[in-house]
Write a protein that holds these residues in place. Structure first.
Motif, mmCIF file in Angstrom:
data_model
loop_
_atom_site.group_PDB
_atom_site.id
_atom_site.type_symbol
_atom_site.label_atom_id
_atom_site.label_comp_id
_atom_site.label_asym_id
_atom_site.label_seq_id
_atom_site.Cartn_x
_atom_site.Cartn_y
_atom_site.Cartn_z
ATOM 1 N N GLU A 106 76.865 -14.934 43.677
ATOM 2 C CA GLU A 106 78.325 -15.062 43.640
ATOM 3 C C GLU A 106 78.785 -16.506 43.819
ATOM 4 O O GLU A 106 79.988 -16.758 43.943
ATOM 5 N N GLN A 107 77.836 -17.441 43.836
ATOM 6 C CA GLN A 107 78.199 -18.844 44.053
ATOM 7 C C GLN A 107 79.013 -19.389 42.886
ATOM 8 O O GLN A 107 78.778 -19.052 41.728
ATOM 9 N N THR A 108 79.976 -20.227 43.211
ATOM 10 C CA THR A 108 80.815 -20.844 42.181
ATOM 11 C C THR A 108 79.969 -21.670 41.222
ATOM 12 O O THR A 108 79.117 -22.471 41.651
ATOM 13 N N GLN A 109 80.200 -21.474 39.945
ATOM 14 C CA GLN A 109 79.467 -22.221 38.924
ATOM 15 C C GLN A 109 80.108 -23.597 38.749
ATOM 16 O O GLN A 109 81.290 -23.720 38.475
ATOM 17 N N VAL A 110 79.290 -24.650 38.910
ATOM 18 C CA VAL A 110 79.797 -26.019 38.760
ATOM 19 C C VAL A 110 79.080 -26.782 37.655
ATOM 20 O O VAL A 110 79.344 -27.974 37.445
ATOM 21 N N SER A 111 78.199 -26.113 36.959
ATOM 22 C CA SER A 111 77.500 -26.746 35.841
ATOM 23 C C SER A 111 77.254 -25.707 34.770
ATOM 24 O O SER A 111 77.118 -24.512 35.057
ATOM 25 N N VAL A 112 77.204 -26.164 33.531
ATOM 26 C CA VAL A 112 76.952 -25.274 32.405
ATOM 27 C C VAL A 112 75.447 -25.044 32.309
ATOM 28 O O VAL A 112 74.654 -25.986 32.347
ATOM 29 N N GLY A 169 76.045 -31.496 45.702
ATOM 30 C CA GLY A 169 75.260 -32.586 45.113
ATOM 31 C C GLY A 169 75.505 -32.718 43.615
ATOM 32 O O GLY A 169 75.574 -33.832 43.079
ATOM 33 N N THR A 170 75.655 -31.592 42.942
ATOM 34 C CA THR A 170 75.922 -31.617 41.499
ATOM 35 C C THR A 170 77.264 -32.281 41.208
ATOM 36 O O THR A 170 77.380 -33.093 40.284
ATOM 37 N N LEU A 171 78.274 -31.943 41.989
ATOM 38 C CA LEU A 171 79.594 -32.543 41.787
ATOM 39 C C LEU A 171 79.565 -34.047 42.062
ATOM 40 O O LEU A 171 80.245 -34.821 41.372
ATOM 41 N N ASN A 189 87.740 -29.176 25.978
ATOM 42 C CA ASN A 189 86.363 -29.152 26.489
ATOM 43 C C ASN A 189 86.189 -29.994 27.749
ATOM 44 O O ASN A 189 85.076 -30.428 28.057
ATOM 45 N N PHE A 190 87.297 -30.215 28.480
ATOM 46 C CA PHE A 190 87.208 -30.926 29.746
ATOM 47 C C PHE A 190 87.100 -29.894 30.876
ATOM 48 O O PHE A 190 86.839 -28.726 30.633
ATOM 49 N N TYR A 191 87.284 -30.305 32.113
ATOM 50 C CA TYR A 191 87.103 -29.404 33.250
ATOM 51 C C TYR A 191 88.141 -28.287 33.261
ATOM 52 O O TYR A 191 89.301 -28.479 32.927
ATOM 53 N N ARG A 192 87.678 -27.113 33.661
ATOM 54 C CA ARG A 192 88.528 -25.945 33.837
ATOM 55 C C ARG A 192 88.103 -25.222 35.107
ATOM 56 O O ARG A 192 86.955 -25.337 35.550
ATOM 57 N N PHE A 206 84.033 -24.042 38.137
ATOM 58 C CA PHE A 206 84.690 -25.331 37.900
ATOM 59 C C PHE A 206 83.723 -26.132 37.044
ATOM 60 O O PHE A 206 82.815 -26.785 37.544
ATOM 61 N N THR A 207 83.921 -26.051 35.739
ATOM 62 C CA THR A 207 82.954 -26.634 34.810
ATOM 63 C C THR A 207 83.676 -27.361 33.681
ATOM 64 O O THR A 207 84.858 -27.138 33.429
ATOM 65 N N ALA A 208 82.917 -28.205 33.014
ATOM 66 C CA ALA A 208 83.415 -28.877 31.821
ATOM 67 C C ALA A 208 82.635 -28.358 30.624
ATOM 68 O O ALA A 208 81.468 -27.993 30.740
ATOM 69 N N GLY A 209 83.288 -28.348 29.465
ATOM 70 C CA GLY A 209 82.645 -27.854 28.251
ATOM 71 C C GLY A 209 83.550 -26.880 27.544
ATOM 72 O O GLY A 209 84.698 -26.652 27.930
#
Length: 249
Positions: free
Chosen positions: A137-143, A152-154, A230-233, A245-248
């Protein structure tokens, strides 16, 4: 005694006057004829035709007679049957309802949004960690594949080592209007910004300005060529779960 002038022959005045009158008549006639031969102004009524009409005589109008053409109809049948679709949108697209009033969303969504705003505005990336959740259930921050360390990813995605830029982007994104998508389905979501679901070629001038608060003019041009935002949403479920919270695209 007669002088030399008296010996000169005298001309009769009558023939001279006759010659002058004849000359004047000859010169005046062409002028009168020229006035009678002036072309009629297009659309001007013909006096002779009017006299004939008044006397009960009818005339068949000639297709070649000069006159002012009838104007075209203001609305043609073809133009009145035009499409109401947004210019540039696909045939199966539907109008996007943009929401600005956060009070119209469920309370869990409002609460999560408020927590995200407070954490991002603090300038401390770590304050986002409790909001991400964990496991599946973790928030997705990368595609693509999920990450074990979303913070760390952010930081890696940010243009500075502390992640301030990514926090600023998050605030800008969640401050725009948003849309409600997938109502009544497992994928139901409230998504920021609404440009993620909008035809970028159909933006109004105010919408373009709002989008340019998030991206550059060059980015907007690239997105229009690409075919979409295709920016952050950012997405939050009706239950208040911060989904991504990802871009693409």
């Amino acid at each position: 005694m007669r002088t030399g002038k008296d010996t000169e022959p005298r001309l009769s005045i009558a023939p001279l006057l006759l010659a002058i009158c004849l000359s004047a008549g000859i010169l005046a006639a062409p002028s009168a004829n020229a006035l009678s031969e002036l072309q009629k102004i297009p659309g001007q009524a013909d006096p002779q035709a009017a006299d004939q009409q008044n006397s009960g005589q009818s005339q068949t109008p000639s297709s070649t007679s000069p006159g002012v053409p009838m104007p075209d109809p203001l609305v043609s049948k073809d133009s009145s049957q035009g499409s109401d679709k947004t210019p540039g949108a696909s045939d199966d697209s539907k109008p996007v309802e943009v929401i600005y009033d956060i009070s119209k969303v469920p309370e869990p969504v409002r609460r999560m949004r408020e927590q995200i705003v407070e954490a991002a505005a603090s300038g401390d990336l770590e304050r986002l960690r409790p909001l991400f959740g964990s496991g599946a259930e973790q928030t997705q921050v990368s595609v693509g594949e999920p990450t074990d360390d979303p913070i760390g990813t952010l930081k890696d995605l940010s243009g500075d080592p502390d992640g301030d830029e990514i926090l600023a982007i998050m605030l800008d994104v969640i401050s725009t209007g948003f849309v409600h998508v997938g109502a009544g389905t497992p994928d139901e979501m409230y998504v920021w910004p609404y440009f993620a679901e909008k035809d970028l070629k159909a933006l109004t001038p105010p919408e373009r300005v709002e989008l340019l608060r998030i991206v550059t003019a060059g980015d907007l041009s690239d997105m229009q060529e690409f075919g979409g935002y295709n920016f952050y949403r950012l997405g939050i479920t009706p239950a208040g779960k911060w989904k991504f919270f990802t871009a693409g695209d």
